[in-house]
Design a protein around this motif. Structure first.
Motif, mmCIF file in Angstrom:
data_model
loop_
_atom_site.group_PDB
_atom_site.id
_atom_site.type_symbol
_atom_site.label_atom_id
_atom_site.label_comp_id
_atom_site.label_asym_id
_atom_site.label_seq_id
_atom_site.Cartn_x
_atom_site.Cartn_y
_atom_site.Cartn_z
ATOM 1 N N LEU A 61 -14.925 7.501 -15.961
ATOM 2 C CA LEU A 61 -14.128 7.582 -14.838
ATOM 3 C C LEU A 61 -12.913 8.122 -15.120
ATOM 4 N N GLY A 62 -12.510 8.283 -16.329
ATOM 5 C CA GLY A 62 -11.228 9.022 -16.662
ATOM 6 C C GLY A 62 -9.982 8.138 -16.483
ATOM 7 N N ALA A 63 -8.973 8.768 -16.363
ATOM 8 C CA ALA A 63 -7.893 7.774 -16.303
ATOM 9 C C ALA A 63 -6.660 8.855 -15.472
ATOM 10 N N GLY A 64 -5.814 8.054 -14.800
ATOM 11 C CA GLY A 64 -4.859 8.953 -14.100
ATOM 12 C C GLY A 64 -4.184 7.853 -13.021
ATOM 13 N N TRP A 65 -3.372 8.574 -12.116
ATOM 14 C CA TRP A 65 -2.388 7.776 -11.157
ATOM 15 C C TRP A 65 -2.889 8.203 -9.603
ATOM 16 N N PRO A 66 -3.300 7.047 -8.988
ATOM 17 C CA PRO A 66 -3.765 7.304 -7.539
ATOM 18 C C PRO A 66 -2.711 7.947 -6.433
ATOM 19 N N ASP A 67 -1.335 7.629 -6.815
ATOM 20 C CA ASP A 67 -0.162 8.162 -6.161
ATOM 21 C C ASP A 67 0.755 8.782 -7.018
ATOM 22 N N TYR A 68 0.054 9.766 -7.527
ATOM 23 C CA TYR A 68 0.866 10.308 -8.855
ATOM 24 C C TYR A 68 2.106 10.797 -8.446
ATOM 25 N N PHE A 69 2.304 11.563 -6.972
ATOM 26 C CA PHE A 69 3.404 12.250 -6.605
ATOM 27 C C PHE A 69 4.420 11.191 -5.936
ATOM 28 N N LYS A 70 4.221 9.802 -6.019
ATOM 29 C CA LYS A 70 5.137 8.915 -5.491
ATOM 30 C C LYS A 70 5.452 8.974 -4.226
#
Length: 493
Positions: free
Chosen positions: A448-457
């Protein structure tokens, strides 16, 4: 007294009828890539195969006896079987489209020094292969000298690779040629990280891979083995070496080429396992096509142990016989070899100029559109392919709303692969301002990897117009209409 290297000059007799006592029939034959014993059957060129060409030359047995071991045998058999039967024929099959090379071979038998100035590098290799087939040693030597006289920078990579496809009989007679070829292959392919980082890598790319990647994957077994044995071959991590072997093996299978289990074992023996992480050996190598094809479960277990306890599993220094339990490591001595030279590529940087129109096309057009949508940019480092992915997903807090996330995903890692990755994601602001959005993390990630669902805030958004307005407010949309994104991967284990 004549010097030892004196060769008589029969140039005036080439392609002339006077004194001719045999006919030389050069003809194209589809099976000429098979062993010579399967091809050189005494038969006339197939009259039904209209596309196959042939040519007949007047020949002279005194020349054939002196300069071709194959023709020497044929002439003697003819004399033994038929006595002085006039104008007997000697058939010389040649590969399709190589009649001119066959003619040059015959002509060179008549010359004291073969005149090869008019041929290119590929034709020189074809001539060497044909001369080996028919035992014309002076032509092998002349063509080999012609190629080695060419400056290394003027060698075609395809020529260097082609040297490794010459018949085994050429190895001893063309040692300098093989040395130059090995140098050229290493010059072009010697930093494996740079090869895999070339644009076009990745199985989901519409590109088939860079030219250098294609060269690497098409290397004959002996060329790949020599490249990996070379102490100057550079990588950022030993995992790149195993990735290269597996990708090469899959390409050979795809092309229908035969790779034996023993050949695979010899390649895997060149992987310096003590410099691979336990996660990589245990979850990547152990599941790989290569390992399951050539290693036993016990050997895979020792490969894992070698990565975890390199000091405890060094080869025995005494002259006593190795204990039975350590036999796999005695066979795979390369597993304990020292670290390779570092690649010029110390980290992976994926730069992505993502057009706003691409993002707009992904934005949900109606409230019932609940599908997750994404676009991606690929990169490869240390034998692992990555996707930098921008993902549009529905928000649960606002009906019809959506979020824009940014993720780093392992490209096709397998069901049970686990890697620890340290990375940094950046959305670059417009030049001259400090509105960059930056996040760093170290994740143990799988499929699934990794990251931010609302990256740009920007919170839940309701429309593309609102999204565009927020991106401009944060100074993230550049004058070229693109988001400028960057992923930097600094370590993998």
């Amino acid at each position: 007294m004549e010097p030892a290297d004196y060769l008589p000059d029969y140039s005036d007799l080439y392609n002339s009828e006077p004194l001719s006592d045999i006919s030389i029939v050069l003809h194209e034959e589809p099976c000429c890539s098979q062993p010579i014993s399967a091809c050189n059957k005494e038969k006339e060129p197939d009259a039904d195969a209209q596309s196959l060409q042939h040519i007949t030359l007047p020949g002279h047995s005194m020349v054939m006896l002196g300069f071709s071991t194959y023709c020497k045998t044929k002439v003697r058999l003819i004399r033994w079987a038929y006595g002085s039967l006039p104008k007997s024929k000697i058939q010389l099959p040649v590969p399709i489209s190589q009649l001119s090379i066959g003619q040059l071979l015959v002509k060179s038998m008549y010359q004291p020094k073969p005149e090869l100035a008019g041929i290119n590098q590929q034709e020189a290799l074809q001539l060497i292969a044909l001369a080996d087939r028919y035992g014309v040693n002076k032509v092998i030597k002349a063509a080999s000298l012609m190629l080695t006289a060419i400056a290394a920078e003027d060698w075609n990579v395809s020529t260097a690779i082609g040297v490794y496809t010459l018949p085994p009989g050429c190895v001893d007679s063309c040692k300098e040629l093989y040395r130059v070829a090995a140098g050229k292959v290493h010059q072009v392919l010697g930093d494996l990280e740079l090869i895999w980082a070339d644009p076009g890598s990745g199985s989901n790319s519409s590109n088939t891979g860079s030219q250098k990647q294609q060269w690497l994957l098409q290397l004959p077994y002996s060329a790949l083995k020599q490249l990996l044995e070379n102490s100057k071959t550079r990588v950022a991590a030993e995992s790149t070496v195993f990735h290269t072997i597996e990708a090469w093996y899959k390409e050979q299978q795809k092309a229908g080429a035969k790779v034996t289990c023993e050949q695979l074992r010899q390649l895997v023996a060149l992987v310096r396992m003590q410099h691979c992480s336990v996660l990589y050996v245990g979850t990547v190598i152990s599941q790989s096509t290569v390992a399951t094809a050539c290693l036993t479960p016990l050997e895979i277990g020792y490969a894992c142990a070698c990565g975890a306890m390199q000091a405890a599993l060094q080869p025995q220094q005494s002259s006593e016989p190795a204990r039975h339990g350590f036999q796999p490591l005695v066979e795979f001595t390369g597993w304990q070899a020292s670290r390779r030279p570092a690649s010029a590529m110390a980290q992976l940087t994926i730069d992505w100029e993502l057009p706003s129109e691409t993002i707009k096309a992904l934005v949900p057009q109606h409230k019932d559109d609940t599908h997750m949508k994404h676009c991606m940019k690929l990169g490869s480092w240390q034998g692992q392919e990555f996707e930098l992915t921008l993902q549009i997903s529905r928000s649960s807090s606002i009906a019809g709303g959506f979020l824009i996330g940014l993720y780093l995903i392992l490209e096709q890692p397998g069901e049970s692969v686990i890697r620890t990755v340290t990375f940094h994601l950046l959305a670059k602001g417009v030049t001259g301002n400090h509105a960059d959005i930056s996040n760093s993390a170290m994740y143990t990630m799988g499929k699934l990897g990794a990251g931010w669902p609302d990256y740009f805030k920007m919170g839940p958004l309701s429309s593309w117009e609102q999204c565009e307005q927020e991106l401009n407010k944060k100074k993230l949309l550049h004058t070229d209409g693109c988001l400028h994104l960057e992923a930097v991967i600094t370590s993998i284990s």
